[in-house]
Design an enzyme around this catalytic site. Structure first.
Site, PDB file in Angstrom:
ATOM      1  N   ASP A  53       0.827  -1.211   0.000  1.00  0.00           N
ATOM      2  CA  ASP A  53       0.000   0.000   0.000  1.00  0.00           C
ATOM      3  C   ASP A  53       0.859   1.259   0.000  1.00  0.00           C
ATOM      4  O   ASP A  53       2.079   1.199   0.156  1.00  0.00           O
ATOM      5  CB  ASP A  53      -0.965   0.002   1.198  1.00  0.00           C
ATOM      6  CG  ASP A  53      -0.291  -0.405   2.518  1.00  0.00           C
ATOM      7  OD1 ASP A  53       0.955  -0.322   2.609  1.00  0.00           O
ATOM      8  OD2 ASP A  53      -1.014  -0.798   3.450  1.00  0.00           O
ATOM      9  N   ASN A 122      -7.225  -2.985  14.457  1.00  0.00           N
ATOM     10  CA  ASN A 122      -8.640  -3.152  14.078  1.00  0.00           C
ATOM     11  C   ASN A 122      -8.812  -4.328  13.112  1.00  0.00           C
ATOM     12  O   ASN A 122      -9.873  -4.492  12.525  1.00  0.00           O
ATOM     13  CB  ASN A 122      -9.183  -1.856  13.448  1.00  0.00           C
ATOM     14  CG  ASN A 122      -8.524  -1.520  12.117  1.00  0.00           C
ATOM     15  OD1 ASN A 122      -7.599  -2.197  11.678  1.00  0.00           O
ATOM     16  ND2 ASN A 122      -9.001  -0.462  11.468  1.00  0.00           N
ATOM     17  N   HIS A 124      -7.166  -4.832  10.292  1.00  0.00           N
ATOM     18  CA  HIS A 124      -6.931  -4.583   8.866  1.00  0.00           C
ATOM     19  C   HIS A 124      -5.675  -5.308   8.375  1.00  0.00           C
ATOM     20  O   HIS A 124      -4.771  -5.610   9.157  1.00  0.00           O
ATOM     21  CB  HIS A 124      -6.904  -3.081   8.545  1.00  0.00           C
ATOM     22  CG  HIS A 124      -5.674  -2.336   8.944  1.00  0.00           C
ATOM     23  ND1 HIS A 124      -5.641  -0.965   9.054  1.00  0.00           N
ATOM     24  CD2 HIS A 124      -4.405  -2.734   9.245  1.00  0.00           C
ATOM     25  CE1 HIS A 124      -4.436  -0.572   9.399  1.00  0.00           C
ATOM     26  NE2 HIS A 124      -3.662  -1.621   9.521  1.00  0.00           N
ATOM     27  N   GLU A 129      -9.543  -1.848   5.481  1.00  0.00           N
ATOM     28  CA  GLU A 129     -10.140  -1.620   6.785  1.00  0.00           C
ATOM     29  C   GLU A 129     -11.361  -2.529   6.962  1.00  0.00           C
ATOM     30  O   GLU A 129     -11.855  -3.119   5.988  1.00  0.00           O
ATOM     31  CB  GLU A 129     -10.565  -0.148   6.898  1.00  0.00           C
ATOM     32  CG  GLU A 129      -9.437   0.858   6.668  1.00  0.00           C
ATOM     33  CD  GLU A 129      -8.431   0.947   7.828  1.00  0.00           C
ATOM     34  OE1 GLU A 129      -8.326   0.016   8.643  1.00  0.00           O
ATOM     35  OE2 GLU A 129      -7.745   1.986   7.907  1.00  0.00           O
TER      36      GLU A 129
HETATM   37  P1  PGA Z   1       2.435  -1.717  12.508  1.00  0.00           P
HETATM   38  O1  PGA Z   1       1.236  -1.713  11.443  1.00  0.00           O
HETATM   39  O2  PGA Z   1       3.396  -2.765  12.034  1.00  0.00           O
HETATM   40  O3  PGA Z   1       3.017  -0.353  12.415  1.00  0.00           O
HETATM   41  O4  PGA Z   1       1.839  -2.057  13.820  1.00  0.00           O
HETATM   42  C1  PGA Z   1       0.729  -2.928  11.027  1.00  0.00           C
HETATM   43  C2  PGA Z   1      -0.515  -2.705  10.217  1.00  0.00           C
HETATM   44  O5  PGA Z   1      -1.239  -1.722  10.452  1.00  0.00           O
HETATM   45  O6  PGA Z   1      -0.780  -3.513   9.311  1.00  0.00           O
END
Ligand code: PGA
Length: 228
Positions: A53, A122, A124, A129
């Site tokens: 992304d 959450n 995702h 999302e």
């Molecule tokens: P993080 O993000 O590794 O910074 O915790 C992971 C994600 O949101 O997929």
């Protein structure tokens, strides 16, 4: 372990197609890949990569852009060919064409061998999302309030107002098409999402749960994230 699995995929097939993630979670994996390159001769000269992304509206060289993150964490420290690294262009004028080209490039190299993922608190995966469709493909999405808050806690952005509201993201179906998926989760903040993804029903309200039923999907979690 994630780096070992990626290295094994590359040694088995030097032209391996590897999907990559950004965020705090994969940085130690990238550090270990750099070490394997420098000390153990792991070559990325034939490897192709695709990133999950990118924020919409951030130039690729912006401090918080994911192209820059990948350059600094990995690409500039190994022998990968720049033209073999694919990060969605957050400044693309025609986002539909950019997303379609991303899918096309993945198809053109025969699909992704191994996609490394993180998981949001959450649930995702990438910027898919809660509510993202199981058959979603690469597209523009709105970031959730939780994601904007998580990414402005000082690790990346300092203020929620600085965080872009939209992003380009590989879809759930794009990710699920990878032959192997390795999802990393660290820290107690991921515990609830991880449990729901693994033990709850497969539902669009927890995007990571949509990986259930994939024939080769491995979740790697530390004790804090698993909570056992
Ligand atoms: P993080 O993000 O590794 O910074 O915790 C992971 C994600 O949101 O997929």
């Amino acid at each position: 372990m994630a780096a070992t699995l990626i290295a094994r995929a590359i040694r088995a097939r030097p032209e391996a197609v590897i999907g990559l993630a950004t965020g705090s979670t994969p940085t130690r994996c990238y550090g270990e890949l750099v070490r394997l390159h420098r000390e153990e001769g792991l070559s990325f000269a034939g490897v192709r990569t695709f990133n999950l992304d990118e924020y919409l509206g951030l130039p690729g060289d912006h401090g918080q852009g994911y192209r820059r993150f990948m350059q600094e964490q990995l690409f500039e420290r190994i022998d990968i060919r720049p033209w073999n690294t694919h990060v969605l262009d957050g400044m693309a004028r025609d986002t539909g064409a950019e997303c379609a080209a991303f899918e096309h490039r993945i198809a053109a190299v025969g699909g992704v061998d191994l996609w490394l993922l993180g998981i949001g608190a959450n649930g995702h995966i990438a910027f898919n999302e809660p509510g993202s469709a199981a058959d979603s493909r690469t597209r523009v999405v709105d970031l959730s309030a939780e994601t904007i808050a998580a990414n402005s806690d000082g690790r990346f952005f300092k203020d929620p107002a600085e965080v872009p509201r939209q992003a380009l993201t590989a879809g759930i179906a794009t990710i699920r098409a990878a032959r192997r998926i390795v999802l990393l989760a660290t820290g107690a903040g991921k515990r609830a999402a991880l449990r729901t993804a693994v033990e709850g029903p497969s539902t669009e309200s927890c995007p990571a749960s949509l990986l259930q039923g994939h024939p080769d999907c491995l979740f790697l979690a530390d004790r804090e994230a698993w909570g056992a």
